[in-house]
Write an enzyme that holds these catalytic residues in place. Structure first.
Site, PDB file in Angstrom:
ATOM      1  CB  THR A 111      16.322 -23.673  32.683  1.00  0.00           C
ATOM      2  OG1 THR A 111      17.230 -24.430  31.866  1.00  0.00           O
ATOM      3  CG2 THR A 111      16.342 -22.227  32.219  1.00  0.00           C
ATOM      4  CE  LYS A 148      18.487 -23.499  28.384  1.00  0.00           C
ATOM      5  NZ  LYS A 148      18.003 -24.550  29.286  1.00  0.00           N
ATOM      6  CE  LYS A 151      11.865 -22.919  33.584  1.00  0.00           C
ATOM      7  NZ  LYS A 151      12.379 -24.274  33.837  1.00  0.00           N
TER       8      LYS A 151
END
Length: 296
Positions: free
Chosen positions: A95, A170, A245
């Site tokens: 990611t 995502k 994050k």
């Protein structure tokens, strides 16, 4: 059809994913900077490689699961691309930020490779169980080549669009998840202070207009959803540091795109506070402890 696959990055997610590729009949050459992680991969049937370049040499496909964009750019630019054969398929399941995903993909295509960005949803249990969801960005041809490999590691594989679209999907999904978890936690805290038992509030709201995944599948209070990390003192699951994050990636992407995301910005600030208080390794639903005034 059995393929020779290089797998680079064998952490909590990557280790289980590589093991499932072995179970599916692929020959997996694995590499990680951690000797312990590499040893676990070998126990699962992988062949140990001495470097990312060594793993990529002769591979039909290269799968990476790395911490951040700079790692992805370095591994592909400095090791994988110089070592891989022409036409090798690259699948980055990390990611990372959309811009880096698009840049590395363009470099790969220019060098004669096919590449997709395929970040995952589902967590460690899904990685081990082969039930991940993959959001895939790349060409139609790249997706067609990547799908059988991804299906060996997951149950849902969706083509989101061109290069970077997987990463976009995502971070948008996790932006929504982070904000909804905070709202769910706040609702349980307020309900308790107003005299409602957690189970009673759950029984009502899970069947009413306030219901959401953060409540019905991942309830932040112990009891109503036995499988949620709240019943294990918030151990395991999806670490708050990783949620932070992803929220940072979402806010940065929003700033670059000129999209207003005030809820995501506030969620990022709250998770930053929670991580700063010692909650980095705890499941992201544990943010309810901070809202209740308990220690992380």
């Amino acid at each position: 059809m059995m393929s020779r696959i290089a797998f680079i990055g064998l952490g909590n997610m990557g280790g289980g994913m590589a093991a499932n590729l072995v179970k599916a009949g692929h020959e997996v050459f694995a590499f990680d900077l951690s000797d312990a992680a590499l040893a676990r991969a070998v126990e699962a049937g992988c062949v140990a490689a001495g470097s990312a370049a060594e793993a990529a040499k002769g591979a039909d496909a290269v799968v990476t699961m790395l911490p951040a964009g700079q790692h992805v750019a370095a591994v592909y630019g400095e090791q994988v691309m110089p070592a891989a054969g022409a036409g090798t398929l690259f699948l980055d399941c990390s990611t990372i930020d959309v811009e880096t995903a698009r840049t590395v993909s363009a470099q790969a295509v220019e060098a004669g490779f096919e590449m997709v960005d395929a970040p995952v949803s589902g967590g460690i249990a899904a990685a081990n169980g082969g039930t991940l969801t993959f959001m895939v960005g790349g060409s139609a041809e790249g997706f067609a080549r990547a799908a059988p490999i991804l299906q060996a590691m997951g149950k849902v594989v969706v083509h989101a669009g061109g290069a970077g679209a997987g990463q976009a999907a995502k971070i948008c999904n996790n932006m929504l998840l982070g904000a909804s978890m905070i709202a769910t936690a706040e609702a349980f805290v307020l309900a308790r202070k107003l005299g409602l038992e957690a189970q009673t509030f759950f029984d009502i709201s899970s069947k009413a207009s306030g219901q959401c995944w953060s409540m019905t599948s991942y309830c932040p209070v112990p009891g109503p959803v036995p499988a949620s990390p709240a019943n294990r003192d918030y151990e395991g699951g999806f670490a708050s540091a990783l949620m932070l994050k992803d929220l940072k990636l979402a806010v940065e992407a929003a700033q670059a795109a000129g999209a207003p995301v005030p809820m995501a910005t506030q969620a990022e600030a709250l998770y930053q506070m929670f991580v700063g208080l010692g909650g980095a390794g705890r499941d992201f639903s544990a943010i309810i402890t901070m809202l209740e005034g308990r220690s992380a």
